[in-house]
Design a protein around this motif. Structure first.
Motif, short mmCIF file in Angstrom:
data_model
loop_
_atom_site.label_atom_id
_atom_site.label_comp_id
_atom_site.label_asym_id
_atom_site.label_seq_id
_atom_site.Cartn_x
_atom_site.Cartn_y
_atom_site.Cartn_z
N ALA A 117 -44.73 -10.78 39.31
CA ALA A 117 -44.02 -11.20 38.10
C ALA A 117 -44.98 -11.44 36.94
O ALA A 117 -44.88 -12.42 36.21
CB ALA A 117 -43.20 -12.45 38.39
N GLY A 118 -45.91 -10.51 36.78
CA GLY A 118 -46.79 -10.57 35.61
C GLY A 118 -46.11 -9.83 34.47
O GLY A 118 -44.90 -9.59 34.48
N THR A 152 -46.72 -19.62 42.24
CA THR A 152 -45.57 -20.52 42.19
C THR A 152 -45.23 -20.87 40.74
O THR A 152 -44.26 -21.56 40.48
CB THR A 152 -45.86 -21.83 42.96
N GLN A 153 -46.06 -20.38 39.82
CA GLN A 153 -45.84 -20.70 38.41
C GLN A 153 -44.91 -19.67 37.78
O GLN A 153 -44.94 -18.49 38.14
CB GLN A 153 -47.18 -20.63 37.70
N LEU A 154 -44.13 -20.11 36.82
CA LEU A 154 -43.29 -19.17 36.07
C LEU A 154 -44.18 -18.15 35.36
O LEU A 154 -45.31 -18.47 35.00
CB LEU A 154 -42.50 -19.95 35.02
N PRO A 155 -43.65 -16.95 35.14
CA PRO A 155 -44.48 -15.94 34.46
C PRO A 155 -45.01 -16.44 33.11
O PRO A 155 -44.29 -17.10 32.37
CB PRO A 155 -43.49 -14.80 34.24
N LEU A 181 -35.55 -14.45 40.48
CA LEU A 181 -36.99 -14.70 40.54
C LEU A 181 -37.31 -15.52 41.79
O LEU A 181 -36.77 -16.59 42.00
CB LEU A 181 -37.40 -15.48 39.28
N LYS A 182 -38.17 -14.96 42.62
CA LYS A 182 -38.57 -15.68 43.84
C LYS A 182 -40.06 -15.94 43.76
O LYS A 182 -40.88 -15.05 43.99
CB LYS A 182 -38.25 -14.84 45.08
N LEU A 183 -40.39 -17.20 43.42
CA LEU A 183 -41.80 -17.55 43.29
C LEU A 183 -42.34 -18.09 44.61
O LEU A 183 -41.59 -18.60 45.43
CB LEU A 183 -41.97 -18.59 42.19
N GLY A 184 -43.66 -17.97 44.79
CA GLY A 184 -44.28 -18.46 46.01
C GLY A 184 -43.97 -17.61 47.23
O GLY A 184 -44.09 -18.07 48.35
N SER A 196 -54.01 -21.92 36.12
CA SER A 196 -54.71 -23.03 36.80
C SER A 196 -56.20 -22.94 36.57
O SER A 196 -56.87 -23.97 36.40
CB SER A 196 -54.43 -23.05 38.30
N ASP A 197 -56.75 -21.70 36.55
CA ASP A 197 -58.18 -21.55 36.25
C ASP A 197 -58.49 -22.13 34.87
O ASP A 197 -59.46 -22.86 34.68
CB ASP A 197 -58.58 -20.06 36.22
#
Lengths: 416, 113
Positions: free
Chosen positions: A13-14, A40-43, A78-81, A135-136
């Motif tokens: 989901a980029g 796990t983050q939204l796009p 949308l399925k994250l993680g 996160s980076d």
């Protein structure tokens, strides 16, 4: 339009994945669209991470790509993680790491790319960072206050943007590059020299033709040791040495080189399996190339999505494009070339406003770098698209309209 | 009423002088400042339009883009807006541009605000 009973599944989901999902719906596809990502983050949008976000000028909300609401409104699931570990084109299924079997009618791989990692002693010390994800970026930003000396490994675009951001935040910045000049492989020696001098004039210390062999420190990095024996004190290191496409999903008969190999419509070697964006290698003017940039991911994702519905009606011919902001320079690069025959400069490097053209043996403009000349952007893009030989004298003359630099166009005008 | 600060009061609305009519040619645009806002003022098929001068997607001055009929293209990511109502014709932008009311009178162009 094809109707498919099983859902269209998009893995990743980029930028490419999100734009593809939206395009499928906007083009009238009524079936299910399942967009999965291991994150796990939204796009979100990555380009600001090294610039506005790093400088604290934009927030997490600013760089969010799409809200849950807007995806829900388009009925995009949308399925994250969810980490997909294998695909089977014959059975038309994907299997997740927790064993879930997901069916698909058509599959789009937009798995993106990963950063190349530096494998040297001390790489696991605290304070050694990479910049790819939000996160980076958050991790780096949180530590910046207590840091004075930063080493950036790699003088590519990310390295240069970070050097610029850190310098603006008052840090002492050293950039380490193994090549003799920054960016020379893409932009040539002349431009490489220009950008070397740019870094230096901004007070950034650039070391070329040297590389890190070890990081020292107790828990936290304290110094970088180089091949040529330099010892560079630092409290943080950011590594930006390029990316590798994520092609960990494979299946019998799926052709992979530096990315999943696709044709001009985005089809891989397997039926009903497509790929787009960073993870794909695609034909541009007769050569398979890979492009890891935002604009390509947007356009490739959209184009391939249309082909998934319309039965290969839409060949991808977009001129590759990327931009970069460094210090007071806005760079825009159009096209793609590795073996140019000649270069033409239009404008003046001293004024920091110019366009540098890359021509092939037939005098056709294959690529161009614009520095602080956004006004030329759309005209340059047209010029590259037209693929006609140009007159270098006209091209180099800022007084001549870029629409009138073709040799062909000139003769037409005379004969008319 | 025109006052000395170059503004025009029409009912409750204040209009600011931004350019003379001859400085905005057909199919061309210029960048102006009204208060703290950067605007693009363009003339298409004779009519003058005014919209935000900075792209709603990412920082980029739209005056550096191109005007093709009513389509205003951003030079950075090539989003396209309709200059008449600010709407997005083509992404990546998803927010429209603000539109400003324009008066062209006796060779002068005034923008509300």
């Amino acid at each position: 339009m094809t109707t498919i009973d099983k859902p269209i599944m998009i893995i990743g989901a980029g930028i490419a994945g999100v734009h593809a999902a939206e395009t499928l719906r906007n083009e009238g596809y009524e079936g299910r669209i399942v967009l999965v990502d291991r994150d796990t983050q939204l796009p979100y949008d990555r380009p600001p991470l090294s610039k506005e976000f790093m400088l604290g000028e934009s927030s997490e909300t600013d760089i969010s790509l799409r809200s849950v609401e807007s995806l829900t409104a388009l009925r995009i699931e949308l399925k994250l993680g969810v980490r997909i570990v294998s695909i089977d084109a014959e059975k038309q299924i994907a299997i997740s790491s927790d064993g879930e079997i997901m069916e698909w009618g058509k599959l789009l791989l937009t798995t993106g790319s990963s950063l190349r990692k530096l494998q040297v002693n001390g790489s696991d010390l605290e304070g050694i960072h990479y910049l790819k994800t939000l996160s980076d970026a958050i991790a780096i930003r949180q530590k910046l206050d207590g840091i004075q000396q930063i080493v950036i490994v790699g003088a590519g675009f990310i390295g240069a943007e970070l050097a610029s951001s850190f310098k603006r935040l008052g840090k002492e910045v050293t950039v380490l590059e193994h090549a003799p000049l920054p960016l020379a492989r893409i932009l040539g020696d002349e431009m490489g020299d220009y950008f070397l001098q740019l870094h230096q004039s901004e007070g950034v210390h650039v070391i070329t033709e040297d590389s890190v062999v070890q990081f020292d420190g107790t828990n936290q990095v304290e110094k970088a040791l180089t091949k040529k024996g330099r010892v560079i004190p630092c409290q943080a290191v950011i590594v930006g040495i390029g990316v590798i496409p994520n092609t960990f999903l494979s299946d019998k008969g799926l052709h992979v080189d530096r990315g999943y190999i696709v044709n001009e419509f985005g089809e891989t070697s397997l039926p009903n399996v497509y790929a787009a964006g960073d993870c794909a290698m695609w034909p541009f003017r007769g050569t398979n190339i890979h492009i890891e940039h935002w604009d390509h991911a947007v356009n490739h994702g959209k184009c391939v999505a249309k082909n998934m519905l319309g039965g290969d009606s839409n060949a991808y011919t977009t001129i590759p494009y990327f931009w970069s902001d460094q210090y007071d320079h806005r760079l825009q690069y159009f096209g793609h070339t590795k073996n140019w025959e000649a270069t033409v400069l239009r404008g003046n490097m001293v004024d920091k406003q110019f366009t540098h053209f890359y021509l092939n043996a037939s005098g056709v403009v294959e690529a161009a770098l614009l520095v602080n000349q956004p006004k030329n952007a759309l005209a340059v893009r047209r010029l590259i698209k037209q693929q006609q030989p140009v007159d270098p004298d006209l091209l180099s003359n800022p007084e001549v309209n870029l629409k009138k630099v073709h040799i062909q166009a000139k003769e037409d005008k005379v004969s008319n | 009423m025109i006052n000395q600060a170059g503004s025009l009061q029409l009912g409750d609305s204040k209009y600011t002088f931004v350019a003379t009519s001859d400085s905005v040619e057909e199919g061309e645009m210029i960048e102006v400042t009204v208060g703290k806002e950067t605007l693009v003022v363009a003339r298409v098929h004779g009519s003058v339009h005014a919209v935000d001068g900075i792209c709603s997607h990412a920082y980029s001055e739209l005056v550096d883009g191109e005007l093709e009929d009513h389509c205003l293209y951003c030079p950075l990511h090539f989003a396209c807006f309709d200059i008449r109502d600010g709407s997005v014709v083509e992404g990546p932008a998803d927010e429209p541009l603000s539109v400003y009311s324009v008066i062209e009178l006796d060779g002068f162009i005034w923008v509300k605000g």
